[in-house]
Design a protein around this motif. Structure first.
Motif, PDB file in Angstrom:
ATOM      1  N   TYR A  32       0.925  -1.121  -0.060  1.00  0.00           N
ATOM      2  CA  TYR A  32      -0.023   0.059  -0.072  1.00  0.00           C
ATOM      3  C   TYR A  32       0.998   1.375   0.077  1.00  0.00           C
ATOM      4  N   GLU A  34       0.241   5.721  -0.103  1.00  0.00           N
ATOM      5  CA  GLU A  34      -0.760   7.029   0.130  1.00  0.00           C
ATOM      6  C   GLU A  34      -1.046   7.674  -1.010  1.00  0.00           C
ATOM      7  N   ASN A  98      -9.764   0.996  -4.388  1.00  0.00           N
ATOM      8  CA  ASN A  98      -9.181   1.920  -3.427  1.00  0.00           C
ATOM      9  C   ASN A  98      -7.728   1.852  -2.942  1.00  0.00           C
ATOM     10  N   HIS A  99      -7.506   0.555  -2.780  1.00  0.00           N
ATOM     11  CA  HIS A  99      -6.084   0.364  -2.442  1.00  0.00           C
ATOM     12  C   HIS A  99      -5.073   0.912  -3.328  1.00  0.00           C
ATOM     13  N   HIS A 101      -5.492   3.317  -5.519  1.00  0.00           N
ATOM     14  CA  HIS A 101      -5.723   4.779  -5.413  1.00  0.00           C
ATOM     15  C   HIS A 101      -5.247   5.667  -4.159  1.00  0.00           C
ATOM     16  N   MET A 103      -6.210   5.211  -1.057  1.00  0.00           N
ATOM     17  CA  MET A 103      -7.256   5.298  -0.227  1.00  0.00           C
ATOM     18  C   MET A 103      -7.382   4.275   0.558  1.00  0.00           C
ATOM     19  N   GLN A 104      -8.195   4.325   1.798  1.00  0.00           N
ATOM     20  CA  GLN A 104      -8.039   3.535   2.949  1.00  0.00           C
ATOM     21  C   GLN A 104      -9.053   2.190   3.230  1.00  0.00           C
ATOM     22  N   GLU A 105     -10.154   2.345   2.387  1.00  0.00           N
ATOM     23  CA  GLU A 105     -11.042   1.406   2.495  1.00  0.00           C
ATOM     24  C   GLU A 105     -10.875  -0.011   1.627  1.00  0.00           C
ATOM     25  N   SER A 194     -20.576   3.792  -2.140  1.00  0.00           N
ATOM     26  CA  SER A 194     -19.149   3.604  -2.336  1.00  0.00           C
ATOM     27  C   SER A 194     -19.087   2.160  -2.447  1.00  0.00           C
TER      28      SER A 194
END
Length: 270
Positions: A32, A34, A98-99, A101, A103-105, A194
Motif C-alpha cells: 500500500y 498513500e 481503493n488500495h 488509488h 485510499m484506506q477502504e 461507495s
C-alpha cells in the motif's frame, strides 16, 4: 467430508482462517502507498492484478490445507450458485480499486461456503488491525467483541448505502442504482454510495449504518457481509424480501426494524 457443527468451526477452523487472512493482510499492507498508482486503465488493471496475485500466494494454500476437501473459486467477480460442497470464496483485496488509488477502504476476506450457505467468514482490515469474524449459529464479532445491528425502526432516520459491484456493469444496472439512490434519498436520511460492499456491510453488522443493497450477484462482495449481518441480528434477503442465496440477482441486508420499509422502496425498481 463428514458433517461439522458450529462449535467445530468456531474452535478449530476459525483460528486457522483468521491467522491466514491476517498474514495475507500484512502482504497487502506492505504493497500500500498513500498515492495513486497507475495513470491509465491498463496501469490500474496491472496494479490490481499484482495485488491479487501477491495476496493469493500467501492465502490459498493455508485455507485449502485448513479444510481438506474444500475447493477454491478462482474468479472473485463471479456470481451465481456454486456446485454442492464446500468452497472458499475469497477476495484477496476487497476494495482493490481503493488500495491502488491510495485510499484506506480495503480489506482481505475469506468465507467458507457450504452448499451455497456461508458458514464461516473472516474480514481483516490491515490498516486498522480490525478483524471481523462470524460462524453460522455462533454470532458475529469484532476482535472478539459481539456485534449487533441497529435498533432503528424508522427508515426516515436510517443511514443506508449501496454501490456498484464490478466495473462495466450494463446500463440497466447503472440506471437501477441511480433510481434506487433517488428513492432511498426521498425515503431515508442519508445514502452512502461507495465500494467495496463488504466494508459497507461490516458497518451494518456493527450497527453504524442501517441497510445496504446491491443489484448484483458477485459472491465475493456479499457472502462475508451476509453472514456477519445475519449473525449480528440483521435480516438478509433480496430487494423484494425473498430469502437471499448466492443465486439471487440482488441483495439487501438491513436492521430488522427497517427491513420491510426498505423492501417497499427497492422492490419496484426493476
Amino acid at each position: 467430508m463428514s458433517a461439522t457443527t458450529p462449535s467445530d468451526l468456531d474452535r478449530t477452523l476459525l483460528p486457522q482462517v483468521t491467522a491466514a487472512v491476517q498474514a495475507a493482510g500484512v502482504t497487502l499492507r506492505e504493497r500500500y502507498t498513500e498515492y495513486a498508482r497507475g495513470a491509465d486503465l491498463d496501469a490500474i488493471t496491472e496494479e490490481i492484478h499484482a495485488n491479487d496475485e501477491a495476496v493469493l500466494d500467501v492465502l490459498r494454500e493455508p485455507l485449502l490445507a485448513a479444510r481438506p476437501g474444500s475447493r477454491w473459486t478462482e474468479d472473485e467477480l463471479a456470481g451465481g450458485a456454486l456446485p454442492a460442497g464446500e468452497w472458499w470464496v475469497v477476495d484477496p483485496a476487497e476494495g482493490n480499486i481503493n488500495h491502488v488509488h491510495g485510499m484506506q477502504e480495503w480489506a482481505v476476506t475469506a468465507t467458507l461456503v457450504s452448499d451455497n450457505r456461508p458458514v464461516l467468514t473472516v474480514v481483516h482490515l490491515p490498516l486498522t488491525g480490525e478483524t471481523y469474524t462470524a460462524v453460522a449459529g455462533r454470532g458475529a464479532l469484532l476482535d472478539g467483541a459481539p456485534l449487533h445491528v441497529s435498533a432503528k425502526t424508522d427508515l426516515g432516520a436510517a443511514l443506508t448505502g449501496t454501490g456498484q459491484a464490478r466495473p462495466g456493469e450494463d446500463e440497466r444496472t447503472f440506471r437501477r442504482i441511480g433510481d434506487s439512490v433517488t428513492a432511498m434519498l426521498i425515503n431515508g436520511l442519508v445514502v452512502r454510495v461507495s465500494v467495496p460492499a463488504t466494508l459497507q456491510l461490516i458497518h451494518v453488522a456493527a450497527g453504524r449504518t442501517d441497510a445496504f443493497w446491491q443489484f448484483s450477484d458477485v459472491r465475493s462482495g456479499l457472502v462475508a457481509g451476509a453472514l456477519l449481518v445475519a449473525e449480528a441480528g440483521g435480516t438478509v434477503t433480496d430487494t423484494r424480501g425473498e430469502p437471499w442465496t448466492p443465486a439471487s440477482s440482488d441483495f439487501l441486508a438491513a436492521a430488522p426494524g427497517i427491513h420491510a420499509a426498505a423492501t417497499e422502496v427497492l422492490a419496484p425498481i426493476v
